[in-house]
Write a protein that holds these residues in place. Structure first.
Motif, mmCIF file in Angstrom:
data_model
loop_
_atom_site.group_PDB
_atom_site.id
_atom_site.type_symbol
_atom_site.label_atom_id
_atom_site.label_comp_id
_atom_site.label_asym_id
_atom_site.label_seq_id
_atom_site.Cartn_x
_atom_site.Cartn_y
_atom_site.Cartn_z
ATOM 1 N N CYS A 8 28.864 -27.748 1.612
ATOM 2 C CA CYS A 8 28.181 -28.047 2.938
ATOM 3 C C CYS A 8 26.745 -28.200 2.893
ATOM 4 O O CYS A 8 25.953 -29.237 3.846
ATOM 5 C CB CYS A 8 27.645 -26.290 3.279
ATOM 6 N N TYR A 12 25.110 -31.110 4.858
ATOM 7 C CA TYR A 12 24.088 -31.051 5.951
ATOM 8 C C TYR A 12 23.061 -31.809 5.836
ATOM 9 O O TYR A 12 22.385 -32.377 6.595
ATOM 10 C CB TYR A 12 23.163 -29.884 5.901
ATOM 11 N N GLY A 15 24.333 -35.288 7.335
ATOM 12 C CA GLY A 15 24.020 -34.805 8.839
ATOM 13 C C GLY A 15 23.130 -35.357 9.150
ATOM 14 O O GLY A 15 22.570 -35.313 10.365
ATOM 15 N N SER A 16 22.032 -35.431 8.564
ATOM 16 C CA SER A 16 20.413 -35.035 9.289
ATOM 17 C C SER A 16 19.769 -36.311 9.381
ATOM 18 O O SER A 16 18.685 -37.371 9.706
ATOM 19 C CB SER A 16 19.652 -34.359 7.953
ATOM 20 N N VAL A 87 29.029 -27.739 9.962
ATOM 21 C CA VAL A 87 27.255 -28.277 8.898
ATOM 22 C C VAL A 87 26.736 -29.859 9.369
ATOM 23 O O VAL A 87 24.987 -29.960 9.683
ATOM 24 C CB VAL A 87 27.470 -27.700 7.344
ATOM 25 N N ILE A 88 27.605 -30.211 9.182
ATOM 26 C CA ILE A 88 27.497 -31.449 9.455
ATOM 27 C C ILE A 88 26.676 -32.010 10.840
ATOM 28 O O ILE A 88 25.640 -32.572 11.202
ATOM 29 C CB ILE A 88 28.624 -32.979 8.985
ATOM 30 N N LEU A 90 25.283 -29.806 12.893
ATOM 31 C CA LEU A 90 24.052 -28.968 12.997
ATOM 32 C C LEU A 90 22.745 -29.711 12.632
ATOM 33 O O LEU A 90 21.927 -30.001 12.655
ATOM 34 C CB LEU A 90 24.130 -28.159 12.328
ATOM 35 N N GLY A 91 22.961 -30.483 10.450
ATOM 36 C CA GLY A 91 22.478 -31.914 10.531
ATOM 37 C C GLY A 91 22.148 -32.631 11.676
ATOM 38 O O GLY A 91 20.750 -33.265 11.688
ATOM 39 N N SER A 95 17.330 -32.248 12.495
ATOM 40 C CA SER A 95 17.569 -33.273 11.421
ATOM 41 C C SER A 95 17.209 -32.277 10.174
ATOM 42 O O SER A 95 15.956 -31.865 11.297
ATOM 43 C CB SER A 95 17.715 -34.391 11.331
#
Length: 205
Positions: A8, A12, A15-16, A87-88, A90-91, A95
């Motif tokens: 996770c 994140y 993903g950011s 979680v990705i 959310l990133g 970001s």
């Protein structure tokens, strides 16, 4: 659970990564200063061109797909894979590299769904395309499709934990589209093919 935590954290950070912003800058354009100001593929396409927009879409889908797919290979449960996807997501939307600003998560959500169940991903893509062709609103297609996705998973898998996590993604995606929803209600939302004014967000990823 420790392994899930590590995934996770990495998810994140991945993903950011603002691929749309990076691609735009490689073309000499800061997409935050043009069009809608969004870093997603729709604004990259509008501001920089079709090829950069397509590449942004591909990379945003990939950052949702690849980590979740790998998590499935190593033996994570479906709800844990979905949690990693959240979680990705959310990133991407908040970001760490952009002072917790970001895109709207639609392309990344498609990657997550693709990793969880490719059949439902195809179904979601078809629904999205049908809505766009019928009404020509990207934002409407995005909101309606992401809202239906969790229920598709509930019917196909009947995993309540997975369903709960996907509901979370859907709710957050809809919240990110509130300005678009307001303009849709007021009849002021731009359709595909219409020229958007600067700083007007017409929806996107």
């Amino acid at each position: 659970m420790i392994l899930l935590l590590y995934y996770c954290i990495g998810g994140y950070i991945l993903g950011s990564i603002p691929f749309g912003l990076i691609i735009g800058k490689l073309k000499g354009v800061d997409v935050r200063d043009v069009g809608s100001g969004n870093i997603g593929a729709t604004n990259v396409l509008r501001s920089v061109g079709w090829l950069p927009g397509a590449l942004t879409t591909l990379l945003d889908v990939a950052k949702g797909f690849v980590p979740v797919f790998i998590a499935g290979i190593v033996g994570f449960d479906p709800w844990q894979m979905a949690l990693l996807g959240l979680v990705i997501f959310l990133g991407h939307c908040w970001s760490v590299f952009l002072l917790f600003k970001g895109g709207k998560g639609i392309s990344t959500s498609l990657g997550i769904v693709l990793a969880l169940d490719w059949r439902l991903a195809i179904a979601a893509a078809i629904v999205w395309l049908i809505i766009v062709l019928m009404w020509r609103f990207v934002s409407l297609a995005s909101v309606m499709t992401i809202s239906l996705v969790p229920f598709g998973f509930l019917l196909a898998h009947f995993d309540l934990l997975e369903f709960a996590v996907l509901i979370g993604i859907a709710v957050l995606a809809v919240l990110k589209h509130i300005p678009n929803i307001k303009r849709l209600s007021a009849g002021e939302e731009y359709k595909i093919g219409e020229r958007a004014l600067a700083n007007v967000d017409t929806g996107g990823s």
